[in-house]
Each structure stands twice: as structure tokens, then as C-alpha cells.
Design an enzyme around this catalytic site. Structure first.
Site, mmCIF file in Angstrom:
data_model
loop_
_atom_site.group_PDB
_atom_site.id
_atom_site.type_symbol
_atom_site.label_atom_id
_atom_site.label_comp_id
_atom_site.label_asym_id
_atom_site.label_seq_id
_atom_site.Cartn_x
_atom_site.Cartn_y
_atom_site.Cartn_z
ATOM 1 N N HIS A 477 0.814 -1.209 0.000
ATOM 2 C CA HIS A 477 0.000 0.000 0.000
ATOM 3 C C HIS A 477 0.853 1.268 0.000
ATOM 4 C CE1 HIS A 477 -3.939 1.652 -0.007
ATOM 5 N NE2 HIS A 477 -4.526 0.655 0.650
ATOM 6 N N ARG A 478 2.148 1.144 0.177
ATOM 7 C CA ARG A 478 3.009 2.323 0.113
ATOM 8 C C ARG A 478 3.252 2.777 -1.317
ATOM 9 N NH1 ARG A 478 8.092 0.012 3.317
ATOM 10 N NH2 ARG A 478 7.591 -1.663 1.839
#
Length: 506
Positions: A477-478
Site C-alpha cells: 500500500h506504500r
């Protein structure tokens, strides 16, 4: 003047610090050539044969099969060079006038050609009624021979190479004598087993591999052979442990393998091993240990999320059938899915990336090195197809087949297992529909493919039976938000449902 050189365990790949000796390919006293494989070792990434950079006579080996050695530890010593005078031929070699074949490189007796290859002599048959420990012969062969004094008849003291050559012959003679006194026990030497899993299973349950007849090619012992032997023991009521085993034998087995054999009574358990019903312990080492470390790091460092979608794969299966019916090399379904992956990554490059935590940057990668999860007898491995974005379906099929065969044979190199940028996980081969896998660190995403099964599906406004597959994307998700991940997965699903969309990227 002869020189004894020490060969140490070399660096076998990035990040590898140790290796386990699986099988010795030479004995003390053997003549080896430069770059001849001398030992087979298992690292956390692959099983490899290690060649020796020296040519000469093996004078000592360090470590038994199953021993773990760190990189830089001594493996063996080799006597190289030309002695100042010829070693005295052994009587067994003088009988036919051929001379000893165990000479140093660059020096010959009467049998120069024999010196260029390793001599292998069959072990003498054991006379009935005599018994000796099989470890005696093995210890004699593997021990480093001490320099022997020169014969009294020599006018001058012989050189070190002459002493090494005679010591090597003495070691072989002692080993042969030990094997002669052995009773019905089989001759010492390599056991025809490739898989370390089979060796580990045999060690944990006290199965003597030398007493098994392999059902594989050329007598290779397979896991099924060991399991058959275990079932035979259970039928006899032994449960893998001799009924009259003396006290302490369970502790010895646990100390050697780190596992308690099934059926070991609480009184026979070694100190420090809890009396649970788990049935034993399996050390986290080798490939299994490397996988555990990598997955733990991934779970600790990567904030992952998963999204999934069902797709109608009927047209994809028809397209593949039409391609294979046209003649030429067969195209695998995995290759078509890989081709869809590379097309989707070209549209969503954020998922072909890695995170530089120190610089706090997302590093976009310009090449797709596609990993694919492969389950083998040695554990889970992820071979990597280099430059997958430049390969067509035929080239991808060939490379998948090559890497899969190497993975099953345990011959993948460290280069075959490193450098991946995106992973394709076909867990549908296990008969499951979906999964939320752990990302292969330091990659940013993994596409999962479930089994393809007929299901009721609304097709062109009508209910029909279609071939449906569940696709999942686990992503870091980064590197992106759900919109990017969902767009990637939807594009993959659209290409599965309508393979003609791939024509846009050709």
C-alpha cells in the site's frame, strides 16, 4: 616439491552465509582434476556441485554429510605439485606393472592415463559371521592422514608428496579392511538419494536408507520408498523406533537431527525437548529457513492489502486451444497469464517497483523480471524469468518449463532465484479458489490465480455455464492506492475474458 593446499567453501551467491553438505563426490586418496566437482551442497537457495580449483590428491575432507559449514570454512585439502622423487608403487599396483594411479598432477608412474581419472574400487564382500561398526570405515576415510616416515631402504628422506601419497594408500587400505570386517551391513558410500527432504524424513524416523531399494530411475530412493518402509515398521508395531532400543538412543537421534522420532516415549525424550504430541521438530534451515526469514521480513515491513475479482476464462481457454491446434510448440496457460501480467504492468508501472526505506522513495523499475511460485520436494521456491516483458508466449512457455524442471531437480542457481520484480502465484494447481499470499520481499505486488472451474455465469444477458477463475492482487500500500491496484486487476481480468485485448500491446 609437493604442496598441500586448502580449499575453502566459496561464496555461492548473494546473501548466502552457509551450506549443508549433501553428498561427497570424492574420497581421501582420490586424484582430482582442476574444476572437478568434489562435493554437493545445499544452500538456502539451491543445491549445487562445488568444483575444486586445484588438481592433485585429496588428503583430507572436513565435515560429514548433513554437516552445515559457513562460507570460508575448509572443505578439503589437496596435495599438488611434482615430488622430487617417485613414490614407491604399492604392491597391488606393481603386480601388473601398471604402477599406482594415485599420483600428483604432472607426475606419472607406469600408468599415466590412470592418473588422469579417479580410481574407484569395489568394496570387498563381508565374510559371514563378522561384524564391525560402519562408522569405522567412514571415519578412516574422512580423517586427515598423518605424514608417514620414509622407508629405510631409501637413500635420502622422501619429500612431503611421497609421504602424502603413501598415507593416502594407507588410508584406503584401512578403509578396505574395515569394510571387510563388516557383516551384512551394506557397503559405505553415497546413497542414491537426491532430495534432502527424503534424507531428513529417513533420519527423523530412524530409517536406514542403505537397506532400501529405490523405485526411481537407476535405483533412486524416493519419498514413497521411505514412507513405505515406515508403514512396514508401523505394521510390525515399531512405529519407526526399535522396540528394544537402549536408553539414550532417542537423545542421540534428537541431537543429530534436531527432531524427535514419532512414537518416542516420554522417558526416552532428550533433555530440553517438551513432551508434546507434536510428533517431532523440523529445523528451520536451508530453503525452509530462508523462506521463513523472508516471509517474516515481508510481513513485518510491508503494509499489504488484497483485492480480488472473478473472471470468465472461457475465451482464454479457447484461445489457447486454438493456438495449440495450429501446430508448433504448445503454449502453456501460465505463459498466457504471464503475458497478460507484463501487459498490465506496462499500463500500471507503480506495481513493478520496490521501496527504498532509507531514502523514503518508491523506485520504479524499467524491466519486468517475473517470478513464479513453484512447490518442490525441497520447499517453496520462486524462480525468476528474466526480461519477461520482451518474451512472447512461446519463449515464456520454454523458460517456465526449464526453470520448473530445474526447481524439481534442485539445480536452480542463485541467479535463477534472485532479482524478481513481480510474482505470479498460480495456487489454483492446489485445487483452491483464492488466497491472500505474502508479498515476495522486496517486490511490491503479487498476482494470484485460483483454479478454473465451471460455474453458472451471466453471459450476454443469459445464464450459462462458464469457466470461471478468481484473481487476487496483494500489493504494497506504500507504492499505490486501491484505485491503481483495482485498475491493474480489472485490466488483467478483462484480458482473461477477452484475450484479443492483448493485440493492442503487440
Amino acid at each position: 616439491m609437493a604442496q598441500v593446499l586448502e580449499f575453502k567453501l566459496p561464496d555461492l551467491g548473494e546473501g548466502l552465509t552457509e551450506a549443508e553438505i549433501v553428498r561427497w563426490l570424492v574420497q581421501v586418496g582420490d586424484v582430482v582434476a582442476v574444476d572437478q566437482p568434489v562435493v554437493e551442497v545445499e544452500t538456502a537457495k539451491a543445491m549445487v556441485e562445488v568444483p575444486c580449483p586445484y588438481g592433485g590428491v585429496v588428503t583430507a575432507r572436513f565435515g560429514e554429510e548433513g554437516t552445515e559449514l559457513p562460507v570460508g570454512a575448509p572443505l578439503l585439502t589437496v596435495a599438488v605439485g611434482e615430488p622430487s622423487e617417485a613414490p614407491e608403487p604399492a604392491a597391488e599396483d606393481r603386480a601388473d606393472g601398471s604402477g599406482s594411479g594415485n599420483v600428483l598432477v604432472g607426475y606419472g608412474t607406469g600408468g599415466a592415463r590412470a592418473a588422469r581419472r579417479r580410481r574407484i574400487r569395489p568394496a570387498p564382500l563381508a565374510p559371514a559371521g563378522q561384524a564391525a561398526s560402519p562408522a569405522a570405515a567412514r571415519d578412516t576415510v574422512t580423517a586427515a592422514p598423518a605424514p608417514a616416515a620414509g622407508p629405510a631402504s631409501s637413500a635420502a628422506a622422501p619429500g612431503r608428496a611421497s609421504r602424502v601419497a603413501r598415507a593416502s594408500r594407507a588410508a584406503r587400505a584401512d578403509a578396505a579392511a574395515a569394510s571387510v570386517s563388516q557383516a551384512s551391513a551394506p557397503a559405505d558410500g553415497p546413497v542414491p538419494v537426491i532430495s534432502p527432504l527424503v534424507r531428513r524424513l529417513a533420519r527423523q524416523h530412524g530409517v536406514d536408507l542403505r537397506r532400501l531399494t529405490g523405485s526411481g530411475p537407476e535405483g533412486l530412493i524416493l519419498r514413497a520408498d521411505v514412507e513405505k518402509a515406515l508403514r512396514a515398521k508401523e505394521a510390525a508395531g515399531t512405529d519407526g523406533v526399535p522396540a528394544a532400543a537402549p536408553a539414550g538412543i532417542g537423545a542421540a537421534a534428537a541431537g543429530a537431527t534436531g527432531a524427535v522420532p514419532l512414537g518416542t516415549p516420554p522417558a526416552a525424550r532428550p533433555a530440553g525437548v517438551p513432551g508434546t504430541d507434536a510428533g517431532g521438530r523440523i529445523p528451520l534451515k536451508g530453503i525452509r529457513g530462508a523462506v521463513a526469514d523472508k516471509l517474516t521480513r515481508s510481513r513485518r515491513e510491508i503494509p499489504d492489502a488484497t483485492c480480488w475479482v472473478d473472471a470468465d476464462a472461457t475465451e482464454l481457454l479457447r484461445t489457447r486451444a486454438a493456438m495449440n491446434a495450429a501446430g508448433g510448440p504448445k503454449i502453456s496457460l501460465l505463459a498466457l497469464l504471464a503475458r497478460i501480467c507484463t501487459a498490465a504492468l506496462a499500463r500500471y508501472p507503480q506495481l513493478n517497483a520496490t521501496v527504498d526505506t532509507e531514502a523514503r522513495e518508491v523506485v520504479l523499475l524499467d524491466r519486468v523480471h517475473l517470478g513464479f511460485a513453484a512447490q518442490t520436494d525441497r520447499g517453496l521456491v520462486v524462480p525468476v524469468v528474466r526480461d519477461a516483458h520482451t518474451r512472447n508466449a512461446e519463449a515464456l512457455t520454454d523458460e517456465f518449463a526449464r526453470l520448473t524442471e530445474a526447481a524439481r531437480a534442485g539445480t536452480l542457481t542463485p541467479a535463477d532465484l534472485t532479482g524478481g520484480t513481480f510474482t505470479l502465484n498460480n495456487y489454483g494447481v492446489f485445487g483452491v479458489d483464492g488466497s491472500t499470499p505474502i508479498i515476495n520481499h522486496p517486490e511490491a505486488a503479487m498476482l494470484g490465480v485460483g483454479r478454473i472451474v465451471p460455474k453458472p455465469w451471466v453471459h450476454e444477458g443469459e445464464l450459462a455455464v462458464r469457466q470461471v477463475v478468481q484473481l487476487s492482487l496483494t500489493f504494497d500500500h506504500r507504492v499505490c492506492d486501491g484505485g491503481t491496484a483495482g485498475g491493474f486487476l480489472r485490466h488483467v481480468a478483462d484480458c482473461v475474458e477477452q484475450p484479443a485485448m492483448l493485440l493492442r500491446t503487440l
